[in-house]
Motif scaffolding. Structure first.
Motif, PDB file in Angstrom:
ATOM      1  N   UNK A  38      54.773 -61.538  69.210  1.00  7.28           N
ATOM      2  CA  UNK A  38      54.136 -60.956  70.384  1.00  7.28           C
ATOM      3  C   UNK A  38      53.305 -59.731  70.037  1.00  7.28           C
ATOM      4  N   UNK A  39      53.769 -58.919  69.123  1.00 11.09           N
ATOM      5  CA  UNK A  39      53.019 -57.719  68.743  1.00 11.09           C
ATOM      6  C   UNK A  39      52.607 -57.768  67.281  1.00 11.09           C
ATOM      7  N   UNK A  40      52.228 -58.918  66.816  1.00 16.43           N
ATOM      8  CA  UNK A  40      51.832 -59.056  65.425  1.00 16.43           C
ATOM      9  C   UNK A  40      50.411 -58.575  65.205  1.00 16.43           C
ATOM     10  N   UNK A  41      50.033 -58.535  63.942  1.00 14.90           N
ATOM     11  CA  UNK A  41      48.689 -58.092  63.568  1.00 14.90           C
ATOM     12  C   UNK A  41      47.901 -59.289  63.021  1.00 14.90           C
ATOM     13  N   UNK A  42      47.979 -60.427  63.690  1.00 15.48           N
ATOM     14  CA  UNK A  42      47.350 -61.625  63.151  1.00 15.48           C
ATOM     15  C   UNK A  42      45.875 -61.782  63.492  1.00 15.48           C
ATOM     16  N   UNK A  43      45.493 -61.496  64.718  1.00  9.44           N
ATOM     17  CA  UNK A  43      44.105 -61.743  65.103  1.00  9.44           C
ATOM     18  C   UNK A  43      43.708 -60.882  66.299  1.00  9.44           C
ATOM     19  N   UNK A  44      42.475 -61.021  66.696  1.00  6.77           N
ATOM     20  CA  UNK A  44      41.954 -60.223  67.811  1.00  6.77           C
ATOM     21  C   UNK A  44      42.687 -60.542  69.107  1.00  6.77           C
ATOM     22  N   UNK A  45      43.077 -61.779  69.292  1.00  4.25           N
ATOM     23  CA  UNK A  45      43.809 -62.182  70.494  1.00  4.25           C
ATOM     24  C   UNK A  45      45.102 -61.376  70.622  1.00  4.25           C
ATOM     25  N   UNK A  70      57.369 -54.754  90.360  1.00  5.63           N
ATOM     26  CA  UNK A  70      56.103 -55.484  90.229  1.00  5.63           C
ATOM     27  C   UNK A  70      55.492 -55.247  88.848  1.00  5.63           C
ATOM     28  N   UNK A  71      55.572 -54.036  88.350  1.00  5.28           N
ATOM     29  CA  UNK A  71      55.055 -53.743  87.019  1.00  5.28           C
ATOM     30  C   UNK A  71      55.801 -54.492  85.934  1.00  5.28           C
ATOM     31  N   UNK A  72      57.123 -54.545  86.064  1.00  2.85           N
ATOM     32  CA  UNK A  72      57.929 -55.269  85.063  1.00  2.85           C
ATOM     33  C   UNK A  72      57.628 -56.766  85.128  1.00  2.85           C
ATOM     34  N   UNK A  73      57.425 -57.288  86.325  1.00  8.37           N
ATOM     35  CA  UNK A  73      57.043 -58.709  86.454  1.00  8.37           C
ATOM     36  C   UNK A  73      55.687 -58.945  85.795  1.00  8.37           C
ATOM     37  N   UNK A  74      54.754 -58.015  85.950  1.00 13.03           N
ATOM     38  CA  UNK A  74      53.442 -58.152  85.312  1.00 13.03           C
ATOM     39  C   UNK A  74      53.576 -58.138  83.785  1.00 13.03           C
ATOM     40  N   UNK A  75      54.404 -57.242  83.242  1.00 14.80           N
ATOM     41  CA  UNK A  75      54.649 -57.225  81.799  1.00 14.80           C
ATOM     42  C   UNK A  75      55.274 -58.542  81.342  1.00 14.80           C
ATOM     43  N   UNK A  76      56.252 -59.019  82.097  1.00  8.35           N
ATOM     44  CA  UNK A  76      56.915 -60.280  81.744  1.00  8.35           C
ATOM     45  C   UNK A  76      55.929 -61.444  81.775  1.00  8.35           C
ATOM     46  N   UNK A  77      55.031 -61.436  82.758  1.00  8.82           N
ATOM     47  CA  UNK A  77      54.029 -62.493  82.842  1.00  8.82           C
ATOM     48  C   UNK A  77      53.128 -62.482  81.613  1.00  8.82           C
ATOM     49  N   UNK A  78      52.629 -61.314  81.243  1.00  8.41           N
ATOM     50  CA  UNK A  78      51.742 -61.226  80.084  1.00  8.41           C
ATOM     51  C   UNK A  78      52.457 -61.631  78.795  1.00  8.41           C
ATOM     52  N   UNK A  79      53.680 -61.184  78.628  1.00 13.80           N
ATOM     53  CA  UNK A  79      54.445 -61.552  77.432  1.00 13.80           C
ATOM     54  C   UNK A  79      54.745 -63.050  77.432  1.00 13.80           C
ATOM     55  N   UNK A  80      55.055 -63.613  78.578  1.00 13.03           N
ATOM     56  CA  UNK A  80      55.305 -65.058  78.673  1.00 13.03           C
ATOM     57  C   UNK A  80      54.055 -65.865  78.339  1.00 13.03           C
ATOM     58  N   UNK A  81      52.909 -65.418  78.850  1.00 14.95           N
ATOM     59  CA  UNK A  81      51.655 -66.101  78.530  1.00 14.95           C
ATOM     60  C   UNK A  81      51.358 -66.012  77.034  1.00 14.95           C
ATOM     61  N   UNK A  82      51.576 -64.839  76.445  1.00 17.98           N
ATOM     62  CA  UNK A  82      51.366 -64.672  75.006  1.00 17.98           C
ATOM     63  C   UNK A  82      52.291 -65.597  74.221  1.00 17.98           C
TER      64      UNK A  82
END
Length: 159
Positions: A38-45, A70-82
């Motif tokens: 999730x927090x790797x240094x692999x690419x621009x994405x 709501x903020x924690x849900x937003x973080x969870x959504x982004x991490x889940x998408x990643x």
């Protein structure tokens, strides 16, 4: 009503402390459960996702109009998408090609690959800086330079 420059009230400071601690703890738990990638240094994405997570965390802490849950849900959504995108990228080549670039050879055996340099927007000065970082003062016939997927320049010597 104008926002004060230095101090509003103790309730605002308390809110920042509580939401900061709780949102940070939630982010750490989510990152640990989602894996190292999730927090790797692999690419621009991956880099963009990291920046987005930081921006979201700061919004949760500072912005009064963003409730903690709501903020924690937003973080969870982004991490889940990643997590989902990286999971798909290791299983399906088209998804991998969509989010990950390939390394590019910029110098081959001492010869600048000008078309590749132009496409990747890497000037000679950056290549020279990479050479200097590797203790070299100039290109030799056995030197090659590769632009890696994370944007770094690697210098190689032919055996």
């Amino acid at each position: 009503m104008e926002n004060p420059l230095f101090f509003d009230d103790w309730a605002g400071i308390g809110r920042v402390l509580v939401t900061g601690i709780l949102a940070y703890a939630a982010l750490i738990v989510m990152l640990r459960t989602s894996g190292k990638r999730t927090l790797s240094k692999f690419n621009a994405f991956d880099f963009i996702i990291t920046i987005c997570l930081g921006s979201m965390l700061s919004s949760i802490i500072i912005t009064r109009s963003v409730p903690l849950v709501e903020g924690i849900v937003a973080l969870a959504l982004l991490i889940s998408l990643q997590f989902g995108i990286t999971w798909l990228s290791v299983r399906f080549k088209p998804v991998e090609n969509l989010i990950k670039s390939e390394p590019r050879l910029l110098v081959h055996r001492g010869v600048y690959q000008e078309a590749a340099m132009w496409r990747e927007r890497v000037p000679v000065e950056e290549i020279m800086a990479a050479l200097h970082e590797n203790g070299k003062t100039d290109l030799t016939a056995d030197t090659s330079v590769v632009l890696e997927t994370d944007g770094s320049l690697n210098v190689f010597e032919a055996a």
